[in-house]
Scaffold this active site. Sequence first.
Site, PDB file in Angstrom:
ATOM      1  N   HIS A   1      58.187   9.613  24.740  1.00 44.73           N
ATOM      2  CA  HIS A   1      58.568   8.344  24.122  1.00 44.73           C
ATOM      3  C   HIS A   1      59.801   7.813  24.833  1.00 44.73           C
ATOM      4  CE1 HIS A   1      59.603   5.379  21.068  1.00 44.73           C
ATOM      5  NE2 HIS A   1      58.343   5.478  20.699  1.00 44.73           N
TER       6      HIS A   1
ATOM      7  N   ASP B   1      51.344   9.160  17.645  1.00 44.24           N
ATOM      8  CA  ASP B   1      49.928   8.971  17.941  1.00 44.24           C
ATOM      9  C   ASP B   1      49.186  10.262  18.213  1.00 44.24           C
ATOM     10  OD1 ASP B   1      49.841   6.266  17.563  1.00 44.24           O
ATOM     11  OD2 ASP B   1      50.721   5.897  19.517  1.00 44.24           O
TER      12      ASP B   1
HETATM   13  N1  CMC Z   1      52.696  13.432  30.305  1.00 46.58           N
HETATM   14  C1  CMC Z   1      53.236  13.883  31.452  1.00 46.58           C
HETATM   15  N2  CMC Z   1      54.407  13.441  31.953  1.00 46.58           N
HETATM   16  C2  CMC Z   1      55.055  12.500  31.277  1.00 46.58           C
HETATM   17  C3  CMC Z   1      54.558  11.972  30.060  1.00 46.58           C
HETATM   18  C4  CMC Z   1      53.331  12.463  29.578  1.00 46.58           C
HETATM   19  N3  CMC Z   1      52.817  12.009  28.453  1.00 46.58           N
HETATM   20  N4  CMC Z   1      55.401  11.031  29.591  1.00 46.58           N
HETATM   21  C5  CMC Z   1      56.404  10.953  30.482  1.00 46.58           C
HETATM   22  N5  CMC Z   1      56.208  11.846  31.500  1.00 46.58           N
HETATM   23  C6  CMC Z   1      57.109  12.105  32.613  1.00 46.58           C
HETATM   24  C7  CMC Z   1      57.022  10.983  33.636  1.00 46.58           C
HETATM   25  O1  CMC Z   1      56.071  11.259  34.628  1.00 46.58           O
HETATM   26  C8  CMC Z   1      58.432  10.936  34.157  1.00 46.58           C
HETATM   27  O2  CMC Z   1      58.584  11.980  35.101  1.00 46.58           O
HETATM   28  P1  CMC Z   1      59.604  11.805  36.370  1.00 46.58           P
HETATM   29  O3  CMC Z   1      60.968  11.689  35.767  1.00 46.58           O
HETATM   30  O4  CMC Z   1      59.392  13.068  37.172  1.00 46.58           O
HETATM   31  O5  CMC Z   1      59.173  10.549  37.089  1.00 46.58           O
HETATM   32  C9  CMC Z   1      59.299  11.305  32.945  1.00 46.58           C
HETATM   33  O6  CMC Z   1      58.439  12.093  32.091  1.00 46.58           O
HETATM   34  C10 CMC Z   1      59.817  10.089  32.182  1.00 46.58           C
HETATM   35  O7  CMC Z   1      58.705   9.253  31.849  1.00 46.58           O
HETATM   36  P2  CMC Z   1      58.706   7.670  31.953  1.00 46.58           P
HETATM   37  O8  CMC Z   1      57.307   7.198  32.120  1.00 46.58           O
HETATM   38  O9  CMC Z   1      59.722   7.238  32.953  1.00 46.58           O
HETATM   39  O10 CMC Z   1      59.243   7.320  30.503  1.00 46.58           O
HETATM   40  P3  CMC Z   1      59.049   5.945  29.760  1.00 46.58           P
HETATM   41  O11 CMC Z   1      60.117   5.903  28.745  1.00 46.58           O
HETATM   42  O12 CMC Z   1      58.957   4.819  30.726  1.00 46.58           O
HETATM   43  O13 CMC Z   1      57.605   6.114  29.078  1.00 46.58           O
HETATM   44  C11 CMC Z   1      55.869   6.564  27.537  1.00 46.58           C
HETATM   45  C12 CMC Z   1      57.383   6.449  27.756  1.00 46.58           C
HETATM   46  C13 CMC Z   1      55.589   6.709  26.039  1.00 46.58           C
HETATM   47  C14 CMC Z   1      55.162   5.296  28.032  1.00 46.58           C
HETATM   48  C15 CMC Z   1      55.349   7.820  28.307  1.00 46.58           C
HETATM   49  O14 CMC Z   1      55.963   8.981  27.809  1.00 46.58           O
HETATM   50  C16 CMC Z   1      53.827   7.947  28.235  1.00 46.58           C
HETATM   51  O15 CMC Z   1      53.125   7.346  29.052  1.00 46.58           O
HETATM   52  N6  CMC Z   1      53.306   8.759  27.251  1.00 46.58           N
HETATM   53  C17 CMC Z   1      51.868   8.858  27.042  1.00 46.58           C
HETATM   54  C18 CMC Z   1      51.358   7.635  26.275  1.00 46.58           C
HETATM   55  C19 CMC Z   1      51.756   7.669  24.817  1.00 46.58           C
HETATM   56  O16 CMC Z   1      51.605   8.682  24.138  1.00 46.58           O
HETATM   57  N7  CMC Z   1      52.217   6.518  24.322  1.00 46.58           N
HETATM   58  C20 CMC Z   1      52.538   6.343  22.886  1.00 46.58           C
HETATM   59  C21 CMC Z   1      53.987   6.078  22.655  1.00 46.58           C
HETATM   60  S1  CMC Z   1      54.419   6.243  20.928  1.00 46.58           S
HETATM   61  C22 CMC Z   1      53.606   4.965  20.127  1.00 46.58           C
HETATM   62  C23 CMC Z   1      54.106   3.639  20.527  1.00 46.58           C
HETATM   63  O17 CMC Z   1      55.319   3.411  20.551  1.00 46.58           O
HETATM   64  O18 CMC Z   1      53.295   2.759  20.773  1.00 46.58           O
END
Ligand code: CMC
Length: 433
Positions: free
Chosen positions: A309, A367
Site C-alpha cells: 500500500h 482487498d
Molecule cells: N508484490 C511485489 N512487490 C511489490 C508489491 C507487490 N504487491 N507492491 C509493491 N512492491 C514492490 C515494488 O516492486 C517496489 O519495489 P522496488 O522498491 O524494488 O522498486 C516497492 O515494493 C515499492 O512499491 P511501489 O509500487 O513503488 O509502491 P506504490 O506505493 O507506488 O504502490 C501499490 C502501492 C498498492 C500500487 C502496490 O503495492 C501494488 O501494486 N500492490 C498490488 C495491488 C494492490 O493490492 N492494490 C490494492 C491497494 S489497497 C486498496 C486500494 O487502495 O484501492
Amino acid sequence: MDNPTVIKLINPETQLAFDLPMLSGTLGPDVIDIRALYQQTGLFTYDPGFTSTASCSSAITYIDGEAGILLYRGYPIEQLAEKCDFLEVCYLLMHADLPNAKELKNLIKSTTEHSMVHDQLTNFYKGFRRDAHPMAIMVGVVGALSAFYHDAIDIKRPDHRYICAIRLIAKMPTIVAMCYKYSIGMPFMYPQNKLGYVENFMYMLLGSPCETYQPNPVLVRALDRILILHADHEQNASTSTVRLAGSSGANPYACVTAGIACLWGAAHGGANEAVLKMLEEIGDVTQIGHYIARAKDKNDPFRLMGFGHRVYKNYDPRAKLMRETCHEVLTELGLHDDRLFKLAMELERIALEDDYFITKRLYPNVDFYSGIVLRALGIPSTMFTAIFAMARSIGWIAQWDEMIADPEQKIGRPRQLYTGPIQRDVTPIATRS
Ligand code: CMC
C-alpha cells in the site's frame, strides 16, 4: 492551521533565500506551504504520484500508515466496524459526527425513499453487451445520472449538495445490483422499502422474483463491514480524481463517475478481483514458492495482488478486520476448508516471513481478504470492484462536498517538468525524412 515556523529555501545559483511557511494539521506531518513558490522563485516542485504532496486540506479521514491507524472524523475504524452500521458511517462522513437515533432514522427514511432509479435509466443497460464488465456499465450508468440531475443542482448550495449525496448513497446499491442482473440475463429487482440498506442490496443482487429471499444476518453484517471499511480513505487515486473533476464545477455524478473509472484499475479497487484471479492462477499451496519468486523478480511484472500500500507500511487495519470477518463468514457457511481461503492464509504466512516483503514493508491490504468474503457470499468476482465503488461513493461525495465548500478551493491544475523537443519550425512535408 498556521504554524509560525518557516523553512528556508536557498537558490544555489542566485544565493537568494525564500521563506516557505509551514502549516500544521491536527494530526500527521506538518506541510510546507509552497503556494507562493513559483511566484517568488520561478521554480516548480516535482512529485509524480504525489508521494510527498498534500493536494488539499481535509477534516474527513486520517491515516497513519506507519502505525496502521485509520480514523473517520476522528473515530478509529475498529470501533466503527464494531459498533456502527454503514449508514451511521455515511452520516458521520457527511456531517462530521455520528448521528443520534432520530438523525439516523431520518437518513434511513431519505435513503429508502431515493433508492429507485428513474425508469428511463433502465434503458441504458440495454445498450451494453451482456458480457460487458460491470465497471464499464457503472461508468456509463452512474455517468448517466448527471443527465437526470443536472439543471436542478446548484452546487454552491449545501442543501443541493446534500440531496446529491443522499441520491447517490440510495441509488448505488440499485445500480450495482442491476449491473449484475443484466449480466446474467435476469430481471431487475425493485428495492424493498421494508429491508435495511445492506439487506435490500443483497435482495436486489441475489434474490429472484420467483422465490422469497431471506438474507443471512451474519452475511448481511459481513457485507455491511465491507462497506464501512471501504467508505473513505483520504486522498487516494479515485478520491483525488473526483476532487480534480469537481474542481472545475462539473456535475457531481459525472465527477463520481471519474472516480469509478479510476477505481477500476488493478492497482486500486480492481485489486480485490485481481486477488481472486491470482489465487485461482496459483491454484495450489505447492505453487506458492514459484509465485513468490515471480513477485520478487524485477524482470517479471507479476505482483502479489492484495499486498502493499502507498500509505500503510504496517498491517492495513482494514485487512485485520476483514480477516476476522472472513473467518466469521466461512464458519457460518461451513467453508473453512475452502481451497482458496486456505491458499490465501498460506500465501499470507509465507509472504510475511519473506525478507523481500519484510524489508519493503509489504503487508496484506484490505482487498486481500474482501474478495474471499464476497465470493463466500455468492457474489461473482467481476462484481467486486462495483461493490467497492458503491461503498466508496459516500467518501467521494463527502470529499467533493468538502472541496466545494472550501473557500480556498481552486481548479486543480498541476504543472510539469517538460522533457520534449525545444521550439523548432515546421518544414514542408516533401522535405521531411
Ligand atoms: N508484490 C511485489 N512487490 C511489490 C508489491 C507487490 N504487491 N507492491 C509493491 N512492491 C514492490 C515494488 O516492486 C517496489 O519495489 P522496488 O522498491 O524494488 O522498486 C516497492 O515494493 C515499492 O512499491 P511501489 O509500487 O513503488 O509502491 P506504490 O506505493 O507506488 O504502490 C501499490 C502501492 C498498492 C500500487 C502496490 O503495492 C501494488 O501494486 N500492490 C498490488 C495491488 C494492490 O493490492 N492494490 C490494492 C491497494 S489497497 C486498496 C486500494 O487502495 O484501492
